[in-house]
Write a protein that holds these residues in place. Structure first.
Motif, PDB file in Angstrom:
ATOM      1  N   ARG A  60       0.836  -1.202   0.000  1.00 14.13           N
ATOM      2  CA  ARG A  60       0.000   0.000   0.000  1.00 14.13           C
ATOM      3  C   ARG A  60       0.875   1.258   0.000  1.00 14.13           C
ATOM      4  NH1 ARG A  60      -2.492  -3.349   4.825  1.00 14.13           N
ATOM      5  NH2 ARG A  60      -4.404  -4.112   3.835  1.00 14.13           N
ATOM      6  N   SER A  61       0.413   2.283  -0.715  1.00 15.33           N
ATOM      7  CA  SER A  61       1.139   3.550  -0.638  1.00 15.33           C
ATOM      8  C   SER A  61       0.812   4.253   0.678  1.00 15.33           C
ATOM      9  CB  SER A  61       0.801   4.444  -1.830  1.00 15.33           C
ATOM     10  OG  SER A  61      -0.580   4.692  -1.871  1.00 15.33           O
ATOM     11  N   THR A  62      -0.421   4.103   1.155  1.00 22.22           N
ATOM     12  CA  THR A  62      -0.802   4.648   2.467  1.00 22.22           C
ATOM     13  C   THR A  62      -1.816   3.707   3.095  1.00 22.22           C
ATOM     14  OG1 THR A  62      -2.714   5.874   1.617  1.00 22.22           O
ATOM     15  CG2 THR A  62      -0.616   7.063   1.685  1.00 22.22           C
ATOM     16  N   LEU A  63      -1.907   3.765   4.403  1.00 24.53           N
ATOM     17  CA  LEU A  63      -2.951   3.005   5.103  1.00 24.53           C
ATOM     18  C   LEU A  63      -3.464   3.855   6.255  1.00 24.53           C
ATOM     19  CD1 LEU A  63      -4.576   0.394   5.466  1.00 24.53           C
ATOM     20  CD2 LEU A  63      -2.781  -0.400   7.015  1.00 24.53           C
ATOM     21  N   LEU A  64      -4.757   4.108   6.210  1.00 29.41           N
ATOM     22  CA  LEU A  64      -5.376   4.893   7.269  1.00 29.41           C
ATOM     23  C   LEU A  64      -6.083   3.932   8.203  1.00 29.41           C
ATOM     24  CD1 LEU A  64      -5.978   7.863   8.096  1.00 29.41           C
ATOM     25  CD2 LEU A  64      -8.098   7.659   6.810  1.00 29.41           C
ATOM     26  N   TYR A  65      -5.702   3.942   9.469  1.00 29.90           N
ATOM     27  CA  TYR A  65      -6.442   3.105  10.411  1.00 29.90           C
ATOM     28  C   TYR A  65      -6.402   3.686  11.797  1.00 29.90           C
ATOM     29  CZ  TYR A  65      -2.021   0.726  11.861  1.00 29.90           C
ATOM     30  OH  TYR A  65      -0.782   0.412  12.319  1.00 29.90           O
ATOM     31  N   ARG A  66      -7.298   3.182  12.627  1.00 32.14           N
ATOM     32  CA  ARG A  66      -7.299   3.637  14.006  1.00 32.14           C
ATOM     33  C   ARG A  66      -7.115   2.432  14.903  1.00 32.14           C
ATOM     34  NH1 ARG A  66     -12.885   4.121  15.863  1.00 32.14           N
ATOM     35  NH2 ARG A  66     -14.298   3.261  14.306  1.00 32.14           N
ATOM     36  N   SER A  67      -6.618   2.689  16.094  1.00 35.86           N
ATOM     37  CA  SER A  67      -6.360   1.565  16.990  1.00 35.86           C
ATOM     38  C   SER A  67      -6.455   2.021  18.434  1.00 35.86           C
ATOM     39  CB  SER A  67      -4.965   1.001  16.723  1.00 35.86           C
ATOM     40  OG  SER A  67      -3.987   1.964  17.045  1.00 35.86           O
ATOM     41  N   ASN A  68      -6.947   1.126  19.271  1.00 36.78           N
ATOM     42  CA  ASN A  68      -6.865   1.349  20.712  1.00 36.78           C
ATOM     43  C   ASN A  68      -6.337   0.062  21.334  1.00 36.78           C
ATOM     44  OD1 ASN A  68      -9.065  -0.411  20.902  1.00 36.78           O
ATOM     45  ND2 ASN A  68     -10.556   1.251  21.022  1.00 36.78           N
ATOM     46  N   LEU A  69      -6.459  -0.071  22.642  1.00 37.42           N
ATOM     47  CA  LEU A  69      -5.890  -1.255  23.303  1.00 37.42           C
ATOM     48  C   LEU A  69      -6.542  -2.537  22.828  1.00 37.42           C
ATOM     49  CD1 LEU A  69      -5.430  -0.205  27.034  1.00 37.42           C
ATOM     50  CD2 LEU A  69      -3.666  -0.937  25.409  1.00 37.42           C
ATOM     51  N   PHE A  70      -7.772  -2.455  22.367  1.00 40.21           N
ATOM     52  CA  PHE A  70      -8.545  -3.667  22.113  1.00 40.21           C
ATOM     53  C   PHE A  70      -8.587  -4.082  20.655  1.00 40.21           C
ATOM     54  CE2 PHE A  70     -10.266  -1.259  25.686  1.00 40.21           C
ATOM     55  CZ  PHE A  70      -9.913  -2.124  26.707  1.00 40.21           C
ATOM     56  N   LYS A  71      -8.569  -3.099  19.776  1.00 41.22           N
ATOM     57  CA  LYS A  71      -8.690  -3.488  18.367  1.00 41.22           C
ATOM     58  C   LYS A  71      -8.075  -2.446  17.448  1.00 41.22           C
ATOM     59  CE  LYS A  71     -13.186  -1.383  17.609  1.00 41.22           C
ATOM     60  NZ  LYS A  71     -14.091  -1.070  18.671  1.00 41.22           N
ATOM     61  N   GLN A  72      -7.825  -2.876  16.247  1.00 38.43           N
ATOM     62  CA  GLN A  72      -7.466  -1.895  15.240  1.00 38.43           C
ATOM     63  C   GLN A  72      -8.444  -2.020  14.085  1.00 38.43           C
ATOM     64  OE1 GLN A  72      -3.372  -2.927  14.364  1.00 38.43           O
ATOM     65  NE2 GLN A  72      -4.007  -3.605  12.330  1.00 38.43           N
ATOM     66  N   LYS A  73      -8.770  -0.885  13.502  1.00 34.33           N
ATOM     67  CA  LYS A  73      -9.769  -0.854  12.444  1.00 34.33           C
ATOM     68  C   LYS A  73      -9.188  -0.156  11.219  1.00 34.33           C
ATOM     69  CE  LYS A  73     -14.689  -0.695  13.027  1.00 34.33           C
ATOM     70  NZ  LYS A  73     -14.941  -2.069  13.371  1.00 34.33           N
ATOM     71  N   LEU A  74      -9.096  -0.895  10.139  1.00 32.76           N
ATOM     72  CA  LEU A  74      -8.618  -0.282   8.904  1.00 32.76           C
ATOM     73  C   LEU A  74      -9.737   0.594   8.338  1.00 32.76           C
ATOM     74  CD1 LEU A  74      -6.753  -3.208   7.107  1.00 32.76           C
ATOM     75  CD2 LEU A  74      -6.061  -1.814   9.039  1.00 32.76           C
TER      76      LEU A  74
END
Ligand code: GDP
Ligand code: ZN
Length: 288
Positions: A60-74
């Motif tokens: 991937r040229s970029t990947l936007l995702y969020r994450s906390n202690l429990f999960k990561q979400k693309l």
């Protein structure tokens, strides 16, 4: 036989993949763990009529995702620009805007802010001061009304793969429908009418605008955890900190309460907006 395609809708473990000729296949990833996102370039094998199996994903040229202690979400892959949608009402979180922008900066993506629902004219003025720090940093804040006319956004979309992000209710889907006439993105009124959550955006969808431009509508978010970012990436995500880095007394300064901290001095003198600084500290504590 393998076909190359792009994920144009990501819904749990089901992905809609668009092939070069425009045909779309409903696909499942090979193997149990699926870490794919809308915008990913993939190889698929047909497994039946209009269905397939994803065998690999291209770098991937970029990947936007969020994450906390429990999960990561693309959220989206290979996007070049993040468009943060806020509105004159309901009220929005400027810290969330900052977090979206930090995520964008960490991937060297462009970032743009839209203040939507400007047709609610008496609600515009109260929203301006909240967005002023972003404008001062050079981020474009486009004021528009998705209900009236979203064309002001078109020049910014040209040649980009953009993703719309923001809290739900800000008008992302309405904006998508204004820009992509056959999108049929479900908006809030429909879900309220049917009194169910089914008709709000639950998954990311990619729409082609022209041969070189695409738009991804993503589900609303209330929080944007950035646990995956290093303290360095977070510092880098704040444009106003960049010229100050290396100027503190301590090389490993966290810009919290250390003496002779260049960042603290800039907050004190008014060069750094206090709410941006608070958002910075909140991110530091989170990844700390
Ligand atoms: P999303 O959750 O961000 O996708 O938001 P929606 O597109 O579902 O819009 C949420 C609500 O805001 C709906 O009732 C829309 O009709 C309304 N809305 C969206 N854009 C505008 C606008 O430009 N002006 C006004 N007054 N309302 C809007
Ligand atoms: Zn410092």
């Amino acid at each position: 036989m393998n076909f190359e395609g792009t994920i144009v809708a990501a819904h749990g473990r089901q992905y809609r993949v668009e092939l070069a000729d425009g045909e779309t296949l409903l696909c499942f990833p090979r193997g149990k763990k699926s870490e794919l996102a809308c915008g990913d370039h993939v190889s698929v094998q047909r497994s039946g009529d209009a269905v397939g199996v994803i065998s690999s994903v291209a770098p991937r040229s970029t990947l936007l995702y969020r994450s906390n202690l429990f999960k990561q979400k693309l959220i989206a892959a290979n996007v070049t620009q993040i468009i943060v949608v806020v509105a004159t009402e309901p009220s929005f979180s400027d810290e969330l805007v900052t977090r979206c922008i930090v995520a964008a900066e960490s991937q060297d993506m462009k970032a743009l802010i839209i203040l939507n629902k400007c047709d609610l004219s008496d609600r515009v003025a109260p929203a301006i001061p909240t967005l002023a720090p972003f404008e001062k940093l050079g981020y474009t804040v486009l004021r528009l009304s998705a209900h009236a006319d979203a064309d002001a956004l078109l020049p910014y979309l040209s040649g980009q793969t953009s993703v719309l992000v923001g809290q739900s209710g800000m008008g992302k889907s309405t904006l998508t429908n204004a820009l992509v006439p056959d999108a049929n993105a479900p908006t809030r009124e429909i879900s309220e009418a049917l009194d169910s959550g089914k008709h709000t955006t639950t998954h990311a969808t990619l729409y082609r605008l022209d041969a070189n431009s695409a738009l991804i509508d993503s589900p609303g978010l209330q929080e944007f955890g950035l646990l995956h970012l290093s303290p360095k990436a977070i510092e880098h995500g704040f444009l106003e900190l960049r010229p100050l880095l290396g100027q503190c007394r301590f090389r490993n300064c966290c810009h919290d309460r250390e003496p002779n901290c260049a960042v603290h001095a800039a907050v004190k003198s008014g060069d750094i907006d206090p709410r941006r600084y608070a958002a910075f500290r909140s991110l530091c504590t989170e990844v700390g």
